[in-house]
Design a protein around this motif. Sequence first.
Motif, mmCIF file in Angstrom:
data_model
loop_
_atom_site.group_PDB
_atom_site.id
_atom_site.type_symbol
_atom_site.label_atom_id
_atom_site.label_comp_id
_atom_site.label_asym_id
_atom_site.label_seq_id
_atom_site.Cartn_x
_atom_site.Cartn_y
_atom_site.Cartn_z
ATOM 1 N N ALA A 170 -63.014 -16.539 -32.460
ATOM 2 C CA ALA A 170 -62.877 -15.085 -32.612
ATOM 3 C C ALA A 170 -61.492 -14.766 -33.154
ATOM 4 C CB ALA A 170 -63.087 -14.398 -31.277
ATOM 5 N N LEU A 171 -61.463 -13.965 -34.205
ATOM 6 C CA LEU A 171 -60.204 -13.441 -34.730
ATOM 7 C C LEU A 171 -60.028 -12.028 -34.167
ATOM 8 C CD1 LEU A 171 -57.750 -13.326 -36.631
ATOM 9 C CD2 LEU A 171 -59.309 -12.582 -38.451
ATOM 10 N N ILE A 172 -58.955 -11.826 -33.447
ATOM 11 C CA ILE A 172 -58.674 -10.521 -32.833
ATOM 12 C C ILE A 172 -57.482 -9.896 -33.562
ATOM 13 C CG2 ILE A 172 -58.020 -9.364 -30.688
ATOM 14 C CD1 ILE A 172 -59.266 -11.768 -29.202
ATOM 15 N N PHE A 173 -57.610 -8.621 -33.909
ATOM 16 C CA PHE A 173 -56.516 -7.987 -34.639
ATOM 17 C C PHE A 173 -56.388 -6.515 -34.235
ATOM 18 C CE2 PHE A 173 -60.078 -6.728 -37.225
ATOM 19 C CZ PHE A 173 -59.722 -5.474 -37.730
ATOM 20 N N SER A 174 -55.218 -5.994 -34.543
ATOM 21 C CA SER A 174 -54.945 -4.553 -34.369
ATOM 22 C C SER A 174 -53.980 -4.134 -35.462
ATOM 23 C CB SER A 174 -54.337 -4.292 -32.995
ATOM 24 O OG SER A 174 -54.025 -2.910 -32.853
ATOM 25 N N HIS A 175 -54.295 -3.019 -36.092
ATOM 26 C CA HIS A 175 -53.389 -2.512 -37.124
ATOM 27 C C HIS A 175 -52.084 -2.012 -36.493
ATOM 28 C CE1 HIS A 175 -57.192 -1.668 -39.655
ATOM 29 N NE2 HIS A 175 -56.594 -2.756 -40.119
ATOM 30 N N THR A 176 -51.009 -2.347 -37.131
ATOM 31 C CA THR A 176 -49.728 -1.762 -36.729
ATOM 32 C C THR A 176 -49.577 -0.401 -37.416
ATOM 33 O OG1 THR A 176 -48.678 -3.008 -38.516
ATOM 34 C CG2 THR A 176 -48.594 -3.980 -36.319
ATOM 35 N N GLU A 177 -48.548 0.328 -37.054
ATOM 36 C CA GLU A 177 -48.409 1.697 -37.561
ATOM 37 C C GLU A 177 -48.345 1.757 -39.073
ATOM 38 O OE1 GLU A 177 -45.436 5.591 -37.042
ATOM 39 O OE2 GLU A 177 -45.111 3.766 -35.847
ATOM 40 N N MET A 210 -51.436 -4.894 -49.099
ATOM 41 C CA MET A 210 -52.866 -4.777 -49.412
ATOM 42 C C MET A 210 -53.670 -5.048 -48.146
ATOM 43 S SD MET A 210 -53.387 -8.415 -51.444
ATOM 44 C CE MET A 210 -55.161 -8.280 -51.424
ATOM 45 N N ALA A 211 -54.878 -4.464 -48.077
ATOM 46 C CA ALA A 211 -55.767 -4.713 -46.939
ATOM 47 C C ALA A 211 -56.104 -6.201 -46.920
ATOM 48 C CB ALA A 211 -57.025 -3.867 -47.067
ATOM 49 N N MET A 212 -55.841 -6.848 -45.790
ATOM 50 C CA MET A 212 -55.899 -8.321 -45.789
ATOM 51 C C MET A 212 -56.820 -8.920 -44.725
ATOM 52 S SD MET A 212 -52.231 -9.043 -43.917
ATOM 53 C CE MET A 212 -51.344 -7.805 -44.864
ATOM 54 N N ILE A 213 -57.414 -8.117 -43.876
ATOM 55 C CA ILE A 213 -58.177 -8.693 -42.761
ATOM 56 C C ILE A 213 -59.331 -9.568 -43.254
ATOM 57 C CG2 ILE A 213 -59.584 -8.201 -40.736
ATOM 58 C CD1 ILE A 213 -56.597 -7.616 -40.401
ATOM 59 N N PHE A 214 -60.065 -9.111 -44.246
ATOM 60 C CA PHE A 214 -61.180 -9.921 -44.742
ATOM 61 C C PHE A 214 -60.675 -11.216 -45.371
ATOM 62 C CE2 PHE A 214 -64.572 -11.177 -47.670
ATOM 63 C CZ PHE A 214 -65.647 -11.191 -46.796
ATOM 64 N N THR A 215 -59.519 -11.150 -46.026
ATOM 65 C CA THR A 215 -58.913 -12.362 -46.588
ATOM 66 C C THR A 215 -58.585 -13.359 -45.479
ATOM 67 O OG1 THR A 215 -57.948 -11.127 -48.437
ATOM 68 C CG2 THR A 215 -56.966 -13.262 -47.912
ATOM 69 N N LEU A 216 -58.074 -12.870 -44.347
ATOM 70 C CA LEU A 216 -57.752 -13.741 -43.216
ATOM 71 C C LEU A 216 -59.020 -14.319 -42.591
ATOM 72 C CD1 LEU A 216 -54.926 -11.625 -41.507
ATOM 73 C CD2 LEU A 216 -54.696 -13.470 -43.187
ATOM 74 N N VAL A 217 -60.086 -13.535 -42.552
ATOM 75 C CA VAL A 217 -61.358 -14.028 -42.039
ATOM 76 C C VAL A 217 -61.871 -15.189 -42.897
ATOM 77 C CG1 VAL A 217 -63.794 -13.463 -41.706
ATOM 78 C CG2 VAL A 217 -62.020 -11.875 -40.935
ATOM 79 N N THR A 218 -61.804 -14.996 -44.211
ATOM 80 C CA THR A 218 -62.254 -16.047 -45.130
ATOM 81 C C THR A 218 -61.426 -17.316 -44.952
ATOM 82 O OG1 THR A 218 -62.957 -14.377 -46.743
ATOM 83 C CG2 THR A 218 -62.638 -16.627 -47.549
ATOM 84 N N SER A 219 -60.121 -17.158 -44.802
ATOM 85 C CA SER A 219 -59.247 -18.311 -44.594
ATOM 86 C C SER A 219 -59.584 -19.035 -43.295
ATOM 87 C CB SER A 219 -57.792 -17.849 -44.582
ATOM 88 O OG SER A 219 -56.920 -18.953 -44.384
ATOM 89 N N ALA A 220 -59.878 -18.272 -42.235
ATOM 90 C CA ALA A 220 -60.238 -18.879 -40.950
ATOM 91 C C ALA A 220 -61.559 -19.640 -41.050
ATOM 92 C CB ALA A 220 -60.333 -17.798 -39.874
#
Length: 246
Positions: free
Chosen positions: A63-70, A109-119
């Motif tokens: 599981a990748l857990i994330f939260s946007h910072t301000e 740039m919006a990167m969460i999906f990029t990090l998911v792909t890398s994982a």
Amino acid sequence: MTDYVLEQEMEIEALEAILMDDFKELHTGESGLSTSRRCFQIAISPQEEEEADEQINSSVRLALIFSHTEKYPDEPPLLDVKSLKGIQPGDLRTLREKLEQEATENLGMAMIFTLVTSAKEWLSELFAKDTVDEFAGQAEVAKDEIVVPHGEPVTIETFLAWRERFEAELALERAKLMPDSALSVPKEKKLTGRQWFESGRASSKGATTVAEESDEGEEDIDFDDEDFEVDEDDMLEHYLAAERPA
């Protein structure tokens, strides 16, 4: 001026549409992140391939857990990873460091999906390595378990038993070689060539008589010659060759 809130909401909507059931929002206390902002979890399995085995893909999961910072995406998100199935803590630390480094490289740039792909890719490589190691281990165990067959030890008892079989087979071969005429005439009524000449019949009857008796089937079968003498040493060598494993 960048509207960070809008960008973050748009990314969340896109992730929900793409990942569907693998994407969900967590209560802040469940996330393990030090934040009061919204937290999310994305379930990740090894990257699927056309010929991938479903059983293989279900054996590990994280599981990748994330939260946007301000000011995300101009600053990296808060990240964490945890095992849902079959992943060691040391591997999780390695993955978290990898994702944090990639987040720094993708600022702006919006990167969460990029990090998911890398994982996903990392998990696939990790599992492939573990599979190769497992197969290598199984091959090594199989090699260690190979038992080299040995022939039966030669003892007096086994040799005598084999000799009895051998002599029976030899007698059978002799019987096959003997013509029917020889089998029908008692042995004591027949003379060998040498006995025939010693008896004087050769001189009285002459060569013509010999030829006639030969034509009548009165052939002398003498099995007392060297052709059927069995040397003990040769017999033992033959026994060892017959009992030796292929």
